[in-house]
Design a protein around this motif. Structure first.
Motif, PDB file in Angstrom:
ATOM      1  N   LEU A   1       0.872  -1.167   0.000  1.00  0.00           N
ATOM      2  CA  LEU A   1       0.000   0.000   0.000  1.00  0.00           C
ATOM      3  C   LEU A   1       0.909   1.216   0.000  1.00  0.00           C
ATOM      4  CD1 LEU A   1      -2.967   1.055   0.208  1.00  0.00           C
ATOM      5  CD2 LEU A   1      -2.473   1.401   2.638  1.00  0.00           C
ATOM      6  N   ALA A   2       0.891   1.961  -1.094  1.00  0.00           N
ATOM      7  CA  ALA A   2       1.736   3.149  -1.226  1.00  0.00           C
ATOM      8  C   ALA A   2       0.865   4.394  -1.139  1.00  0.00           C
ATOM      9  CB  ALA A   2       2.482   3.123  -2.556  1.00  0.00           C
ATOM     10  N   ILE A   3       1.195   5.277  -0.228  1.00  0.00           N
ATOM     11  CA  ILE A   3       0.455   6.526  -0.072  1.00  0.00           C
ATOM     12  C   ILE A   3       0.872   7.469  -1.188  1.00  0.00           C
ATOM     13  CG2 ILE A   3      -0.100   8.446   1.490  1.00  0.00           C
ATOM     14  CD1 ILE A   3      -0.800   5.548   2.518  1.00  0.00           C
ATOM     15  N   CYS A   4      -0.108   8.023  -1.902  1.00  0.00           N
ATOM     16  CA  CYS A   4       0.175   8.933  -3.017  1.00  0.00           C
ATOM     17  C   CYS A   4      -0.124  10.384  -2.685  1.00  0.00           C
ATOM     18  CB  CYS A   4      -0.661   8.537  -4.230  1.00  0.00           C
ATOM     19  SG  CYS A   4      -0.321   6.883  -4.829  1.00  0.00           S
ATOM     20  N   TRP A   5      -1.135  10.587  -1.869  1.00  0.00           N
ATOM     21  CA  TRP A   5      -1.578  11.944  -1.566  1.00  0.00           C
ATOM     22  C   TRP A   5      -2.374  11.895  -0.280  1.00  0.00           C
ATOM     23  CZ3 TRP A   5       0.679  15.809  -3.766  1.00  0.00           C
ATOM     24  CH2 TRP A   5       0.131  17.085  -3.724  1.00  0.00           C
ATOM     25  N   ALA A   6      -2.875  13.030   0.165  1.00  0.00           N
ATOM     26  CA  ALA A   6      -3.584  13.110   1.443  1.00  0.00           C
ATOM     27  C   ALA A   6      -4.810  12.203   1.496  1.00  0.00           C
ATOM     28  CB  ALA A   6      -4.007  14.548   1.722  1.00  0.00           C
ATOM     29  N   ASP A   7      -5.416  11.951   0.358  1.00  0.00           N
ATOM     30  CA  ASP A   7      -6.646  11.149   0.337  1.00  0.00           C
ATOM     31  C   ASP A   7      -6.556   9.926  -0.567  1.00  0.00           C
ATOM     32  OD1 ASP A   7      -6.492  12.450  -2.083  1.00  0.00           O
ATOM     33  OD2 ASP A   7      -8.587  13.095  -2.106  1.00  0.00           O
ATOM     34  N   LEU A   8      -5.348   9.577  -1.012  1.00  0.00           N
ATOM     35  CA  LEU A   8      -5.214   8.568  -2.057  1.00  0.00           C
ATOM     36  C   LEU A   8      -4.025   7.641  -1.819  1.00  0.00           C
ATOM     37  CD1 LEU A   8      -6.324   7.775  -4.937  1.00  0.00           C
ATOM     38  CD2 LEU A   8      -4.577   9.319  -5.852  1.00  0.00           C
ATOM     39  N   ALA A   9      -4.257   6.342  -2.022  1.00  0.00           N
ATOM     40  CA  ALA A   9      -3.176   5.354  -1.932  1.00  0.00           C
ATOM     41  C   ALA A   9      -3.345   4.356  -3.066  1.00  0.00           C
ATOM     42  CB  ALA A   9      -3.208   4.635  -0.585  1.00  0.00           C
TER      43      ALA A   9
ATOM     44  N   GLU B   1      -5.651  -1.066   6.232  1.00  0.00           N
ATOM     45  CA  GLU B   1      -4.680  -0.045   6.624  1.00  0.00           C
ATOM     46  C   GLU B   1      -5.081   1.326   6.083  1.00  0.00           C
ATOM     47  OE1 GLU B   1       0.049   1.094   6.508  1.00  0.00           O
ATOM     48  OE2 GLU B   1      -0.674  -0.431   5.108  1.00  0.00           O
ATOM     49  N   ALA B   2      -5.578   1.370   4.856  1.00  0.00           N
ATOM     50  CA  ALA B   2      -6.005   2.644   4.278  1.00  0.00           C
ATOM     51  C   ALA B   2      -7.104   3.283   5.129  1.00  0.00           C
ATOM     52  CB  ALA B   2      -6.484   2.435   2.847  1.00  0.00           C
ATOM     53  N   ARG B   3      -8.052   2.465   5.582  1.00  0.00           N
ATOM     54  CA  ARG B   3      -9.115   2.979   6.469  1.00  0.00           C
ATOM     55  C   ARG B   3      -8.517   3.514   7.763  1.00  0.00           C
ATOM     56  NH1 ARG B   3     -11.230  -1.813   5.343  1.00  0.00           N
ATOM     57  NH2 ARG B   3     -12.664  -1.813   3.617  1.00  0.00           N
ATOM     58  N   GLU B   4      -7.602   2.740   8.357  1.00  0.00           N
ATOM     59  CA  GLU B   4      -6.966   3.153   9.610  1.00  0.00           C
ATOM     60  C   GLU B   4      -6.219   4.478   9.453  1.00  0.00           C
ATOM     61  OE1 GLU B   4      -4.546  -0.254  10.517  1.00  0.00           O
ATOM     62  OE2 GLU B   4      -6.283  -1.484  11.060  1.00  0.00           O
ATOM     63  N   LEU B   5      -5.674   4.715   8.271  1.00  0.00           N
ATOM     64  CA  LEU B   5      -4.942   5.957   8.012  1.00  0.00           C
ATOM     65  C   LEU B   5      -5.866   7.124   7.668  1.00  0.00           C
ATOM     66  CD1 LEU B   5      -1.987   4.502   5.912  1.00  0.00           C
ATOM     67  CD2 LEU B   5      -1.862   5.478   8.221  1.00  0.00           C
ATOM     68  N   GLY B   6      -7.145   6.841   7.449  1.00  0.00           N
ATOM     69  CA  GLY B   6      -8.101   7.893   7.124  1.00  0.00           C
ATOM     70  C   GLY B   6      -8.120   8.283   5.656  1.00  0.00           C
ATOM     71  N   LEU B   7      -7.663   7.398   4.794  1.00  0.00           N
ATOM     72  CA  LEU B   7      -7.669   7.682   3.357  1.00  0.00           C
ATOM     73  C   LEU B   7      -9.076   7.543   2.798  1.00  0.00           C
ATOM     74  CD1 LEU B   7      -4.423   5.747   2.515  1.00  0.00           C
ATOM     75  CD2 LEU B   7      -4.741   8.220   2.350  1.00  0.00           C
ATOM     76  N   GLN B   8      -9.335   8.250   1.714  1.00  0.00           N
ATOM     77  CA  GLN B   8     -10.660   8.196   1.097  1.00  0.00           C
ATOM     78  C   GLN B   8     -10.751   7.201  -0.041  1.00  0.00           C
ATOM     79  OE1 GLN B   8     -11.865  12.115  -0.050  1.00  0.00           O
ATOM     80  NE2 GLN B   8     -11.518  12.955   1.981  1.00  0.00           N
ATOM     81  N   ARG B   9      -9.648   7.079  -0.817  1.00  0.00           N
ATOM     82  CA  ARG B   9      -9.682   6.219  -1.998  1.00  0.00           C
ATOM     83  C   ARG B   9      -8.401   5.434  -2.145  1.00  0.00           C
ATOM     84  NH1 ARG B   9     -10.971   8.349  -7.868  1.00  0.00           N
ATOM     85  NH2 ARG B   9      -9.082   9.489  -7.439  1.00  0.00           N
ATOM     86  N   VAL B  10      -8.544   4.238  -2.701  1.00  0.00           N
ATOM     87  CA  VAL B  10      -7.399   3.389  -3.034  1.00  0.00           C
ATOM     88  C   VAL B  10      -7.586   2.970  -4.487  1.00  0.00           C
ATOM     89  CG1 VAL B  10      -6.223   1.207  -2.565  1.00  0.00           C
ATOM     90  CG2 VAL B  10      -7.116   2.571  -0.672  1.00  0.00           C
ATOM     91  N   PHE B  11      -6.503   2.991  -5.227  1.00  0.00           N
ATOM     92  CA  PHE B  11      -6.572   2.576  -6.623  1.00  0.00           C
ATOM     93  C   PHE B  11      -5.539   1.499  -6.915  1.00  0.00           C
ATOM     94  CE2 PHE B  11      -3.210   5.685  -6.847  1.00  0.00           C
ATOM     95  CZ  PHE B  11      -2.375   5.247  -7.873  1.00  0.00           C
ATOM     96  N   ALA B  12      -5.693   0.898  -8.087  1.00  0.00           N
ATOM     97  CA  ALA B  12      -4.734  -0.086  -8.579  1.00  0.00           C
ATOM     98  C   ALA B  12      -4.626   0.071 -10.081  1.00  0.00           C
ATOM     99  CB  ALA B  12      -5.188  -1.502  -8.233  1.00  0.00           C
TER     100      ALA B  12
ATOM    101  N   LEU C   1     -14.588   4.869   2.180  1.00  0.00           N
ATOM    102  CA  LEU C   1     -15.696   5.170   3.075  1.00  0.00           C
ATOM    103  C   LEU C   1     -16.869   4.226   2.857  1.00  0.00           C
ATOM    104  CD1 LEU C   1     -15.561   9.073   2.810  1.00  0.00           C
ATOM    105  CD2 LEU C   1     -14.510   7.583   4.531  1.00  0.00           C
ATOM    106  N   ASN C   2     -16.952   3.637   1.643  1.00  0.00           N
ATOM    107  CA  ASN C   2     -18.077   2.740   1.319  1.00  0.00           C
ATOM    108  C   ASN C   2     -17.645   1.276   1.297  1.00  0.00           C
ATOM    109  OD1 ASN C   2     -19.728   4.974   0.987  1.00  0.00           O
ATOM    110  ND2 ASN C   2     -19.219   5.158  -1.180  1.00  0.00           N
TER     111      ASN C   2
END
Length: 152
Positions: A56-64, A91-102, A150-151
């Motif tokens: 899981l790589a963090i890209c921005w404040a709301d994106l990984a 982990e993305a949820r725990e970090l408070g991220l909004q979206r994850v992409f691949a 979030l969903n």
């Protein structure tokens, strides 16, 4: 079991990525790059053997990004990849991220996990962070998919 990767896992991660990079199924990463991002990785280990990896790589404040997802040949269809992606989403949820992409050549796999296809233009941070250095840039033939945490 899924656990965070450790330093001794780096060479195994590197070799597994090379297995798929040789066929153009994913982008290879140097051993130095793996050491640099070892804390991003999870490994699926069974009986002392690593059977799958993902990061899981963090890209921005709301994106990984879920990246470098690979399962040892012969171990597909056992839920290893799914479990790794689910751990990344947790982990993305725990970090408070909004979206994850691949970015993937296997969109059906991610769609089964709730990801939907998106236009790559929605990922400007990714383009300027990693993609610009890719040999396929700007003619990327991977599918972009994302999930709203979030969903999920």
């Amino acid at each position: 079991m899924i656990r965070p990767a450790r330093i001794p896992d780096a060479r195994i991660i590197h070799q597994l990525l090379l297995t798929y990079a040789k066929d153009g199924q994913l982008l290879g990463r140097s051993l130095a790059a793996i050491y640099d991002s070892i804390r991003d990785f999870y490994v699926y280990e069974e009986d002392g053997k690593i059977l799958g990896i993902g990061a899981l790589a963090i890209c921005w404040a709301d994106l990984a990004e879920v990246r470098s997802l690979a399962v040892v040949p012969g171990q597909h269809g056992k839920g290893i990849g799914r479990q790794i992606v689910e751990r990344c989403l947790q982990e993305a949820r725990e970090l408070g991220l909004q979206r994850v992409f691949a970015l993937t050549y296997q969109p059906e796999f991610f769609q089964k996990l709730g990801f939907t296809e998106i236009d790559k233009a929605q990922l400007p941070q990714k383009v300027w962070g990693d993609c610009i250095n890719c040999v396929k840039f700007p003619d990327c033939d991977e599918f972009a998919l994302a999930i709203n945490i979030l969903n999920a």
